[in-house]
Each structure stands twice: as structure tokens, then as C-alpha cells.
Design a protein around this motif. Structure first.
Motif, mmCIF file in Angstrom:
data_model
loop_
_atom_site.group_PDB
_atom_site.id
_atom_site.type_symbol
_atom_site.label_atom_id
_atom_site.label_comp_id
_atom_site.label_asym_id
_atom_site.label_seq_id
_atom_site.Cartn_x
_atom_site.Cartn_y
_atom_site.Cartn_z
ATOM 1 N N ALA A 186 0.830 -1.211 0.000
ATOM 2 C CA ALA A 186 0.000 0.000 0.000
ATOM 3 C C ALA A 186 0.862 1.258 0.000
ATOM 4 O O ALA A 186 0.547 2.242 -0.681
ATOM 5 C CB ALA A 186 -0.929 -0.011 1.214
ATOM 6 N N GLU A 187 1.961 1.239 0.766
ATOM 7 C CA GLU A 187 2.851 2.400 0.822
ATOM 8 C C GLU A 187 3.450 2.691 -0.552
ATOM 9 O O GLU A 187 3.551 3.846 -0.968
ATOM 10 C CB GLU A 187 3.975 2.142 1.834
ATOM 11 N N VAL A 188 3.852 1.640 -1.255
ATOM 12 C CA VAL A 188 4.466 1.835 -2.569
ATOM 13 C C VAL A 188 3.444 2.342 -3.577
ATOM 14 O O VAL A 188 3.733 3.221 -4.393
ATOM 15 C CB VAL A 188 5.103 0.524 -3.069
ATOM 16 N N LEU A 189 2.230 1.806 -3.508
ATOM 17 C CA LEU A 189 1.193 2.193 -4.464
ATOM 18 C C LEU A 189 0.546 3.525 -4.109
ATOM 19 O O LEU A 189 -0.147 4.116 -4.936
ATOM 20 C CB LEU A 189 0.118 1.105 -4.537
ATOM 21 N N GLY A 190 0.736 3.975 -2.872
ATOM 22 C CA GLY A 190 0.138 5.236 -2.455
ATOM 23 C C GLY A 190 -1.352 5.140 -2.215
ATOM 24 O O GLY A 190 -2.087 6.109 -2.428
ATOM 25 N N ILE A 191 -1.818 3.966 -1.757
ATOM 26 C CA ILE A 191 -3.235 3.763 -1.479
ATOM 27 C C ILE A 191 -3.375 3.117 -0.106
ATOM 28 O O ILE A 191 -2.382 2.811 0.555
ATOM 29 C CB ILE A 191 -3.906 2.877 -2.555
ATOM 30 N N GLY A 192 -4.613 2.901 0.335
ATOM 31 C CA GLY A 192 -4.851 2.276 1.623
ATOM 32 C C GLY A 192 -4.596 0.785 1.596
ATOM 33 O O GLY A 192 -4.511 0.160 0.529
ATOM 34 N N ARG A 193 -4.520 0.198 2.798
ATOM 35 C CA ARG A 193 -4.244 -1.234 2.925
ATOM 36 C C ARG A 193 -5.322 -2.071 2.238
ATOM 37 O O ARG A 193 -5.025 -3.013 1.504
ATOM 38 C CB ARG A 193 -4.144 -1.594 4.413
ATOM 39 N N GLY A 194 -6.591 -1.730 2.461
ATOM 40 C CA GLY A 194 -7.666 -2.488 1.833
ATOM 41 C C GLY A 194 -7.618 -2.412 0.321
ATOM 42 O O GLY A 194 -7.839 -3.408 -0.377
ATOM 43 N N ASP A 197 -4.771 -4.659 -0.978
ATOM 44 C CA ASP A 197 -5.128 -6.080 -0.944
ATOM 45 C C ASP A 197 -6.054 -6.434 -2.107
ATOM 46 O O ASP A 197 -5.888 -7.473 -2.764
ATOM 47 C CB ASP A 197 -5.806 -6.421 0.384
ATOM 48 N N ALA A 198 -7.035 -5.564 -2.358
ATOM 49 C CA ALA A 198 -7.975 -5.821 -3.454
ATOM 50 C C ALA A 198 -7.273 -5.745 -4.804
ATOM 51 O O ALA A 198 -7.528 -6.565 -5.702
ATOM 52 C CB ALA A 198 -9.129 -4.816 -3.392
ATOM 53 N N ALA A 199 -6.380 -4.766 -4.963
ATOM 54 C CA ALA A 199 -5.667 -4.613 -6.231
ATOM 55 C C ALA A 199 -4.776 -5.818 -6.510
ATOM 56 O O ALA A 199 -4.686 -6.289 -7.649
ATOM 57 C CB ALA A 199 -4.834 -3.328 -6.205
ATOM 58 N N LEU A 200 -4.119 -6.327 -5.469
ATOM 59 C CA LEU A 200 -3.265 -7.504 -5.650
ATOM 60 C C LEU A 200 -4.102 -8.719 -6.021
ATOM 61 O O LEU A 200 -3.719 -9.505 -6.896
ATOM 62 C CB LEU A 200 -2.472 -7.771 -4.373
ATOM 63 N N SER A 201 -5.246 -8.873 -5.390
ATOM 64 C CA SER A 201 -6.122 -10.004 -5.703
ATOM 65 C C SER A 201 -6.593 -9.940 -7.152
ATOM 66 O O SER A 201 -6.582 -10.956 -7.868
ATOM 67 C CB SER A 201 -7.319 -10.006 -4.750
ATOM 68 N N ARG A 202 -6.987 -8.750 -7.609
ATOM 69 C CA ARG A 202 -7.442 -8.605 -8.994
ATOM 70 C C ARG A 202 -6.305 -8.860 -9.976
ATOM 71 O O ARG A 202 -6.491 -9.530 -11.001
ATOM 72 C CB ARG A 202 -8.018 -7.205 -9.210
ATOM 73 N N ALA A 203 -5.123 -8.329 -9.669
ATOM 74 C CA ALA A 203 -3.989 -8.503 -10.580
ATOM 75 C C ALA A 203 -3.599 -9.972 -10.687
ATOM 76 O O ALA A 203 -3.276 -10.466 -11.779
ATOM 77 C CB ALA A 203 -2.805 -7.669 -10.090
ATOM 78 N N ARG A 204 -3.631 -10.681 -9.580
ATOM 79 C CA ARG A 204 -3.314 -12.111 -9.616
ATOM 80 C C ARG A 204 -4.335 -12.876 -10.448
ATOM 81 O O ARG A 204 -3.976 -13.785 -11.210
ATOM 82 C CB ARG A 204 -3.285 -12.661 -8.191
ATOM 83 N N ALA A 205 -5.603 -12.519 -10.295
ATOM 84 C CA ALA A 205 -6.649 -13.202 -11.064
ATOM 85 C C ALA A 205 -6.469 -12.952 -12.559
ATOM 86 O O ALA A 205 -6.627 -13.871 -13.383
ATOM 87 C CB ALA A 205 -8.024 -12.725 -10.600
ATOM 88 N N ARG A 206 -6.128 -11.733 -12.922
ATOM 89 C CA ARG A 206 -5.929 -11.418 -14.339
ATOM 90 C C ARG A 206 -4.687 -12.103 -14.890
ATOM 91 O O ARG A 206 -4.662 -12.528 -16.052
ATOM 92 C CB ARG A 206 -5.841 -9.900 -14.507
ATOM 93 N N LEU A 207 -3.649 -12.217 -14.059
ATOM 94 C CA LEU A 207 -2.456 -12.930 -14.501
ATOM 95 C C LEU A 207 -2.775 -14.407 -14.714
ATOM 96 O O LEU A 207 -2.320 -15.013 -15.698
ATOM 97 C CB LEU A 207 -1.338 -12.776 -13.471
ATOM 98 N N ALA A 208 -3.553 -14.989 -13.814
ATOM 99 C CA ALA A 208 -3.931 -16.397 -13.965
ATOM 100 C C ALA A 208 -4.735 -16.605 -15.242
ATOM 101 O O ALA A 208 -4.546 -17.596 -15.960
ATOM 102 C CB ALA A 208 -4.736 -16.852 -12.744
ATOM 103 N N ALA A 209 -5.624 -15.650 -15.541
ATOM 104 C CA ALA A 209 -6.412 -15.762 -16.767
ATOM 105 C C ALA A 209 -5.517 -15.643 -17.995
ATOM 106 O O ALA A 209 -5.662 -16.399 -18.968
ATOM 107 C CB ALA A 209 -7.493 -14.683 -16.783
ATOM 108 N N ALA A 210 -4.575 -14.692 -17.953
ATOM 109 C CA ALA A 210 -3.657 -14.521 -19.079
ATOM 110 C C ALA A 210 -2.761 -15.742 -19.243
ATOM 111 O O ALA A 210 -2.442 -16.151 -20.362
ATOM 112 C CB ALA A 210 -2.812 -13.260 -18.872
ATOM 113 N N TRP A 211 -2.365 -16.329 -18.127
ATOM 114 C CA TRP A 211 -1.534 -17.533 -18.178
ATOM 115 C C TRP A 211 -2.299 -18.687 -18.824
ATOM 116 O O TRP A 211 -1.751 -19.436 -19.633
ATOM 117 C CB TRP A 211 -1.102 -17.907 -16.765
ATOM 118 N N GLY A 212 -3.577 -18.809 -18.479
ATOM 119 C CA GLY A 212 -4.382 -19.871 -19.075
ATOM 120 C C GLY A 212 -4.565 -19.683 -20.568
ATOM 121 O O GLY A 212 -4.560 -20.653 -21.336
#
Length: 215
Positions: A186-194, A197-212
Motif C-alpha cells: 500500500a505504501e508503494v502504491l500510495g493507497i490504503g491497505r484495503g 489487498d484488493a488490487a493484488l487479488s485482482r492482478a493475480r486473477a488477471r495474470l492467472a487468466a492470461a496464463w491460461g
């Protein structure tokens, strides 16, 4: 007739006086026969947290800066090697120069995330300038000791990462390469903790989709 006199106080008389105290001045026993416990004197531990004196702030002087450099220069350099291998030394020096100039802005306990965030801005400015990388400074070999660098040179991984938006790719790499999660991310991205966490979850899901899709 002799005048009537009051009996003298008996120092051994345990009967309570009308004011609730015994004849010798001690507090009378309670209804259970136990003597009341005197109130405990307030201690510093009883003070609310917001009334306790705050710890003195760390002075961001040359000693502090030297400690920050020793603790985080290697991680900062690796961050930049992964993103601009031929310019990592100069960019690391640029980031540390900014850290010294803006030392009062560096948060205590979150120095490395602050350095990563600053490095991201420095790297973006560097890329916009489009300075050519001297041929003699381009590394000839990949650091085989760094699994992250080996992974990014895998064609399928590169294809999956390339399918992500720049923001999602940044988040995935901060997590995969620098190991950032939670508040540090969150500190690096300049956003809140929540939000992080949500951004990381979405990015991982999109990476998994792209990997598939690349399979």
C-alpha cells in the motif's frame, strides 16, 4: 451532686465511632468483616494511550541516512536492476539523493517502501527522457541466482505479463520480485491497505487468466 463526665476514650476499644472509624482512627471493618482495601495509586500504565508521552521522533540526520543506505541499498538496487539493468547504478544514486534531500518526508519504519515508490517515479521519468543505454553497460549475462530474473526471461511468463495493464503488471512484480504485500504494498502504491489487498487479488486473477490463455 458531682458533675456528670464522659468516659475517657479507651485505646483498646474497637467499636466504630459515629463517623465510621474505629476509636484509634482506623477505618472500620466492612459488612463482611474484612477491612476495606485502600484505593491503589494511579500508575502510568493506567493512563490512556493518547495521554502517554509520545516517543521522541527519530532525527533524520547523516547517521540515520547512513543506516538507511546500509539497510536498503541492496534491495533498492535489485529493484532497479530488474527494471533498468543498464542504468541501475545511476538510478539508485538518484533515488538515494532524493531520499537525502527529502529525508524529513521519509516515514520511520517504512523506509524501503518509500524508496521503492520514489524509484518508480525516478524510473518513469528516466524512461520518458528516452536516454540511450551505453552498449558497454548492458549486462552480458543474467543473474542465475535470482529466480525472478530467470522467470521474466521465460517466454510464456513474459507473454502473460505483457497481457496485463501497466498497473496490474506493476502490482504483480512488486509482489513477486520484492515480496510486498499488505501495508508495504500500500505504501508503494500510495493507497490504503484495503485497496492494496484488493488490487493484488485482482492482478493475480488477471495474470492467472492470461496464463491460461497462453497455454
Amino acid at each position: 451532686m458531682l458533675p456528670r463526665t464522659e468516659p475517657a476514650d479507651d485505646p483498646t476499644d474497637d467499636r466504630p465511632t459515629p463517623d465510621g472509624r474505629e476509636a484509634d482512627g482506623r477505618a472500620a471493618d466492612g459488612p463482611t468483616g474484612e477491612r476495606p482495601v485502600p484505593a491503589r495509586a494511579a500508575s502510568r500504565e493506567d493512563e490512556p494511550d493518547d495521554e502517554r508521552p509520545a516517543a521522541p521522533p527519530v532525527e533524520h540526520d547523516s547517521t540515520w541516512f547512513t543506516a538507511v543506505v546500509r539497510a536498503h541499498q541492496r534491495d533498492l538496487h535489485r529493484y532497479l536492476v530488474r527494471r533498468a539493468p543498464g542504468e541501475a547504478d545511476d538510478l539508485t544514486a538518484d533515488v538515494l539523493t532524493i531520499a537525502w534531500r527529502r529525508r524529513d518526508d521519509v516515514p520511520d519504519g517504512a523506509e524501503l517502501p518509500w524508496l521503492y515508490r520514489t524509484a518508480g517515479f525516478v524510473l518513469a521519468n528516466h524512461r520518458r527522457k528516452g536516454r540511450p543505454i551505453p552498449v558497454e553497460r548492458v549486462p552480458e549475462e543474467i543473474d542465475d541466482d535470482d529466480p525472478a530474473l530467470r522467470a521474466v526471461h521465460d517466454e510464456r511468463v513474459r507473454e502473460a505479463l505483457g497481457a496485463l495493464s501497466p498497473r496490474d503488471r506493476q502490482i504483480v512484480l512488486l509482489n513477486a520480485w520484492e515480496g510486498l504485500t499488505g501495508q508495504a504494498l500500500a505504501e508503494v502504491l500510495g493507497i490504503g491497505r484495503g485497496g492494496a489487498d484488493a488490487a493484488l487479488s485482482r492482478a493475480r486473477a488477471r495474470l492467472a487468466a492470461a496464463w491460461g490463455e497462453s497455454a
